[in-house]
Design a protein around this motif. Structure first.
Motif, short mmCIF file in Angstrom:
data_model
loop_
_atom_site.label_atom_id
_atom_site.label_comp_id
_atom_site.label_asym_id
_atom_site.label_seq_id
_atom_site.Cartn_x
_atom_site.Cartn_y
_atom_site.Cartn_z
N VAL A 298 0.86 -1.18 0.00
CA VAL A 298 0.00 0.00 0.00
C VAL A 298 0.90 1.23 0.00
O VAL A 298 2.03 1.20 0.49
CB VAL A 298 -0.96 0.05 1.21
CG1 VAL A 298 -1.96 -1.09 1.14
CG2 VAL A 298 -0.23 0.02 2.51
N ILE A 299 0.37 2.29 -0.58
CA ILE A 299 1.10 3.57 -0.62
C ILE A 299 0.26 4.60 0.10
O ILE A 299 -0.91 4.82 -0.24
CB ILE A 299 1.38 3.99 -2.08
CG1 ILE A 299 2.23 2.92 -2.78
CG2 ILE A 299 2.06 5.36 -2.12
CD1 ILE A 299 2.41 3.12 -4.25
N ASP A 300 0.84 5.21 1.13
CA ASP A 300 0.15 6.23 1.91
C ASP A 300 -0.09 7.45 1.02
O ASP A 300 0.84 7.99 0.42
CB ASP A 300 0.99 6.63 3.13
CG ASP A 300 0.29 7.64 3.99
OD1 ASP A 300 0.36 8.85 3.66
OD2 ASP A 300 -0.32 7.23 5.00
N ALA B 1 4.65 7.02 1.22
CA ALA B 1 5.46 5.93 1.77
C ALA B 1 4.82 4.59 1.40
O ALA B 1 3.60 4.45 1.42
CB ALA B 1 5.57 6.06 3.29
N ARG B 2 5.68 3.62 1.07
CA ARG B 2 5.21 2.28 0.74
C ARG B 2 5.32 1.39 1.97
O ARG B 2 6.28 1.50 2.73
CB ARG B 2 6.07 1.69 -0.38
CG ARG B 2 5.98 2.46 -1.68
CD ARG B 2 7.08 2.04 -2.65
NE ARG B 2 7.09 0.62 -2.89
CZ ARG B 2 6.59 0.03 -3.97
NH1 ARG B 2 6.02 0.78 -4.89
NH2 ARG B 2 6.65 -1.27 -4.13
N LEU C 265 -13.14 -3.66 5.03
CA LEU C 265 -13.77 -3.66 3.72
C LEU C 265 -13.93 -2.26 3.13
O LEU C 265 -14.07 -2.11 1.92
CB LEU C 265 -15.14 -4.35 3.80
CG LEU C 265 -15.12 -5.81 4.28
CD1 LEU C 265 -16.54 -6.35 4.35
CD2 LEU C 265 -14.23 -6.67 3.42
N ASP C 266 -13.90 -1.24 3.97
CA ASP C 266 -14.05 0.14 3.47
C ASP C 266 -12.69 0.81 3.25
O ASP C 266 -12.61 2.02 3.08
CB ASP C 266 -14.91 0.97 4.43
CG ASP C 266 -14.29 1.13 5.80
OD1 ASP C 266 -13.34 0.39 6.13
OD2 ASP C 266 -14.76 2.00 6.56
N ASP C 267 -11.62 0.03 3.22
CA ASP C 267 -10.27 0.57 3.03
C ASP C 267 -9.55 -0.24 1.95
O ASP C 267 -8.48 -0.78 2.16
CB ASP C 267 -9.50 0.51 4.35
CG ASP C 267 -8.21 1.31 4.32
OD1 ASP C 267 -8.10 2.22 3.48
OD2 ASP C 267 -7.32 1.01 5.12
N ALA C 268 -10.19 -0.36 0.78
CA ALA C 268 -9.68 -1.21 -0.29
C ALA C 268 -8.55 -0.54 -1.07
O ALA C 268 -8.54 0.68 -1.26
CB ALA C 268 -10.80 -1.59 -1.23
N TYR C 269 -7.60 -1.37 -1.51
CA TYR C 269 -6.47 -0.94 -2.34
C TYR C 269 -6.37 -1.89 -3.51
O TYR C 269 -6.96 -2.96 -3.52
CB TYR C 269 -5.16 -1.01 -1.55
CG TYR C 269 -5.09 -0.08 -0.37
CD1 TYR C 269 -4.46 1.17 -0.49
CD2 TYR C 269 -5.62 -0.43 0.86
CE1 TYR C 269 -4.38 2.03 0.60
CE2 TYR C 269 -5.54 0.42 1.95
CZ TYR C 269 -4.92 1.64 1.81
OH TYR C 269 -4.85 2.49 2.88
#
Length: 195
Positions: free
Chosen positions: A59-61, A66-67, A147-151
């Protein structure tokens, strides 16, 4: 939760044999008090299936760029990310981060009783934005998939990354996962007449 087997059978996957459908029905009748969430370690160990837990997603902020490498649950449907499915496009894999339930609990506000009630609701799969994942002794503490924080990331990057499978959901847990995912993403009864 479910009426008779004959009523419930209409909603079960057609690829299951009648015996497997009865087994699924029997397990779901015991939900949420009792449910076998995971297949034995090693089952489908090389397959990337919807609902699987893996470590190795990136994930990338948004703010800092930041990775970070995280554990997550696969949201993409199994057919779309099947390595044998060559559709000629640059496919992506959609995933939801796994976070320890204790960490979620620490972020809750209100009285101790109210926080305990919220955690109990999460464990009983009554919070639409979280899919509860019971502890896997020695491998994973009680957690939730957000589930509400999909990437998403390119599938080929995930396939070539240093990754490790955490779990594969059982048939009954996968069914609960699909229902939770459907409720979260598709509110047919949203109460808005779109005229």
């Amino acid at each position: 939760m479910l009426g008779t087997f004959e009523e419930a059978q209409v909603f079960f996957p057609k690829y299951l044999s009648p015996e497997n459908q009865r087994e699924l029905y029997s397990e779901l009748k015991q939900f949420p008090e009792k449910l076998n969430y995971y297949l034995p370690s090693g089952a489908f160990s090389q397959d990337i299936l919807q609902g699987d837990g893996w470590h190795g997603f990136v994930v990338i902020d948004f703010e800092t760029l930041a990775r970070k490498t995280i554990s997550a649950v696969v949201l993409s449907n199994s057919c779309d990310i099947d390595q044998a499915n060559q559709n000629g496009s640059s496919r992506k894999i959609l995933f939801a981060p796994i976070v320890e339930l204790e960490r979620i609990s620490q972020l809750l506000t209100g009285t101790e009783e109210r926080r305990a009630d919220k955690v109990a609701a999460v464990r009983r799969q009554r919070v639409s934005t979280m899919f509860f994942l019971p502890e896997i002794p020695g491998a994973m503490k009680e957690s939730v998939a957000l589930l509400d924080d999909a990437y998403q990331q390119p599938l080929n990057r995930f396939l070539t990354s240093d990754r490790r499978k955490l779990f594969t959901l059982s048939q009954s847990a996968f069914w609960v996962f699909l229902i939770k995912l459907s409720i979260h993403a598709c509110r047919a009864n949203e109460g808005i007449a779109r005229k």
